[in-house]
Design a protein around this motif. Structure first.
Motif, PDB file in Angstrom:
ATOM      1  N   GLN A 116       0.842  -1.176   0.000  1.00 58.16           N
ATOM      2  CA  GLN A 116       0.000   0.000   0.000  1.00 58.16           C
ATOM      3  C   GLN A 116       0.889   1.242   0.000  1.00 58.16           C
ATOM      4  OE1 GLN A 116      -1.122  -0.611   4.591  1.00 58.16           O
ATOM      5  NE2 GLN A 116      -2.299   1.019   3.646  1.00 58.16           N
ATOM      6  N   TRP A 125       5.716  -2.453   0.988  1.00 56.52           N
ATOM      7  CA  TRP A 125       5.434  -3.848   1.324  1.00 56.52           C
ATOM      8  C   TRP A 125       5.340  -3.946   2.841  1.00 56.52           C
ATOM      9  CZ3 TRP A 125       6.913  -2.642  -3.391  1.00 56.52           C
ATOM     10  CH2 TRP A 125       6.533  -3.466  -4.449  1.00 56.52           C
ATOM     11  N   HIS A 126       4.252  -4.495   3.317  1.00 56.77           N
ATOM     12  CA  HIS A 126       3.974  -4.452   4.756  1.00 56.77           C
ATOM     13  C   HIS A 126       5.123  -4.975   5.603  1.00 56.77           C
ATOM     14  CE1 HIS A 126      -0.652  -3.857   5.305  1.00 56.77           C
ATOM     15  NE2 HIS A 126      -0.093  -2.923   4.564  1.00 56.77           N
ATOM     16  N   HIS A 127       5.689  -6.113   5.221  1.00 52.84           N
ATOM     17  CA  HIS A 127       6.733  -6.705   6.068  1.00 52.84           C
ATOM     18  C   HIS A 127       8.011  -5.878   6.039  1.00 52.84           C
ATOM     19  CE1 HIS A 127       7.586  -8.319   2.069  1.00 52.84           C
ATOM     20  NE2 HIS A 127       8.811  -8.608   2.462  1.00 52.84           N
ATOM     21  N   ARG A 165       6.690  -2.129   7.990  1.00 61.14           N
ATOM     22  CA  ARG A 165       5.859  -2.153   9.200  1.00 61.14           C
ATOM     23  C   ARG A 165       6.586  -1.580  10.403  1.00 61.14           C
ATOM     24  NH1 ARG A 165       2.447  -7.407  10.470  1.00 61.14           N
ATOM     25  NH2 ARG A 165       0.818  -6.241   9.379  1.00 61.14           N
ATOM     26  N   PRO A 205       0.436   5.034   6.386  1.00 58.34           N
ATOM     27  CA  PRO A 205      -0.311   4.600   5.196  1.00 58.34           C
ATOM     28  C   PRO A 205      -1.241   5.707   4.727  1.00 58.34           C
ATOM     29  CG  PRO A 205      -1.273   3.664   7.169  1.00 58.34           C
ATOM     30  CD  PRO A 205      -0.046   4.412   7.617  1.00 58.34           C
ATOM     31  N   PRO A 223      -5.331  -2.022   1.687  1.00 57.17           N
ATOM     32  CA  PRO A 223      -4.104  -2.655   1.189  1.00 57.17           C
ATOM     33  C   PRO A 223      -4.394  -3.603   0.033  1.00 57.17           C
ATOM     34  CG  PRO A 223      -4.290  -2.823   3.583  1.00 57.17           C
ATOM     35  CD  PRO A 223      -5.618  -2.367   3.077  1.00 57.17           C
ATOM     36  N   ARG A 250      -3.447  -7.060  -1.637  1.00 56.41           N
ATOM     37  CA  ARG A 250      -2.833  -8.350  -1.332  1.00 56.41           C
ATOM     38  C   ARG A 250      -2.540  -9.097  -2.629  1.00 56.41           C
ATOM     39  NH1 ARG A 250      -4.339 -12.751   3.271  1.00 56.41           N
ATOM     40  NH2 ARG A 250      -3.293 -14.546   2.356  1.00 56.41           N
ATOM     41  N   GLU A 300       0.656  -9.725  14.121  1.00 56.93           N
ATOM     42  CA  GLU A 300      -0.538  -9.853  13.293  1.00 56.93           C
ATOM     43  C   GLU A 300      -1.798  -9.633  14.123  1.00 56.93           C
ATOM     44  OE1 GLU A 300      -2.706 -10.164   9.944  1.00 56.93           O
ATOM     45  OE2 GLU A 300      -0.518 -10.097  10.102  1.00 56.93           O
ATOM     46  N   HIS A 307      -2.280  -5.938  14.830  1.00 59.65           N
ATOM     47  CA  HIS A 307      -2.601  -5.078  13.692  1.00 59.65           C
ATOM     48  C   HIS A 307      -3.931  -5.431  13.028  1.00 59.65           C
ATOM     49  CE1 HIS A 307       1.587  -3.809  14.046  1.00 59.65           C
ATOM     50  NE2 HIS A 307       1.282  -2.801  13.255  1.00 59.65           N
TER      51      HIS A 307
END
Length: 326
Positions: free
Chosen positions: A171, A256-258, A261, A271, A276, A278, A312, A315
């Motif tokens: 995102q 990229w989320h990972h 983050r 954000p 987002p 996927r 996880e 969030h």
């Protein structure tokens, strides 16, 4: 007169004496050392003869240490302990434990390094070797590599040597400062006037990047918009460089989320939209089977998996939309 070392009785006779003195019984000493009572008695008599002193008072059904025997027991026990400690030090690993990990430049710099830092804050004795490359896809197969972060279809089979970590979610993100100076950006259409930071096509053709690219064009199409004619403000094949530029307020990057983050949790990035995107693939932790016996490897794997599960859960937001367009 001082006894020279070369004239000392054998080390074995001293070890036998210590066992006999511990039990105060030649029979029990023989049982422990798997020899006969007569053999123990003979060794003790030989030791007494060599030293010129009586070590035991022999009674009808028991033994007692003489004063000389007691002094010798203290010296022998201490000496054997020092010998054992020395042997243990010789056999102990000379280097502290080390865990070797591999991944792409972005995976190592943006995802793994923060995890390593947190792990080492509690275990500073554990060393890490981090091998990062977008070009060398063979790093994961090196014998010395314990753990590798790889990307694949989410239907890959997991097992004792392959752990599923997280899906591929992207995102747009930017710094709070950039949002304040150039925002607001109420919808995807408003990004036409933004400074976009984009990955060069060379990134996606690198040998270690073996998956379908996700670009700004893909994101706009997934958002239900035609692809706007926007020239990115900066293009690079180095994703950590683009993330760093976004943190400095130079524009908006697909996050990229990972990989972003940690920066989002720290408030360095935020954000722009709550939808987002996927992608139909996930990331996995590949474990070298031979590494499971190495010190702290399984401990670090558990640390990673437990941390991801907690993150996880923290969030998860009820009702949050997620698009599965790619």
């Amino acid at each position: 007169m001082l006894l020279k070392r070369r004239y000392l009785p054998s080390l074995g006779s001293f070890a036998t004496f210590e066992v006999a003195a511990k039990h105060l019984s030649f029979t029990l000493a023989g049982n422990e050392l798997n020899v006969t009572q007569a053999a123990i008695s003979q060794q003790i008599r030989g030791l007494e003869k060599s030293l010129g002193v009586i070590l035991f008072i022999r009674k009808h059904n028991s033994l007692e240490l003489t004063s000389d025997g007691q002094r010798l027991l203290t010296a022998v026990s201490g000496g054997l302990d020092i010998i054992c400690d020395g042997i243990n030090n010789i056999n102990a690993p000379s280097d502290p434990p080390v865990i070797t990990c591999s991944g792409t430049n972005a995976a190592i710099a943006c995802w793994l390094k923060p995890l390593v830092d947190r792990f080492r804050s509690d275990r500073p004795d554990v060393r890490f070797v981090l091998l990062a490359s977008d070009e060398d896809d063979t790093l994961r197969n090196f014998d010395e590599v314990d753990l590798s972060l790889i990307c694949g279809n989410e239907r890959c089979e997991v097992g004792e040597n392959l752990y599923y970590l997280f899906p591929d979610i992207v995102q747009p993100v930017c710094s709070p400062d950039y949002l304040e100076r150039h925002g607001p950006f109420p919808d995807a259409q408003s990004l036409e006037r933004a400074d976009l930071l984009d990955l060069h096509r060379k990134h996606w053709t690198s040998d270690a990047i073996g998956w379908h690219p996700v670009t700004w064009d893909d994101w706009f199409q997934a958002s239900g918009l035609g692809v706007p004619h926007v020239l990115p403000a900066m293009v690079s094949n180095n994703y950590p460089l683009l993330v760093n530029a976004a943190v400095k307020g130079e524009g908006i990057v697909l996050g990229w989320h990972h990989l972003v983050r940690t920066l989002m949790d720290e408030g360095a990035l935020c954000p722009l939209f709550d939808t987002p995107l996927r992608v139909d693939r996930g990331y996995y932790l590949k474990v070298n089977r031979a590494s499971l016996d190495k010190p702290h490897v399984q401990e670090f794997i558990d640390f990673v998996l437990t941390g991801l599960a907690a993150l996880e859960q923290a969030h998860q937001r009820p009702g949050a939309a997620m698009r599965d367009e790619l």
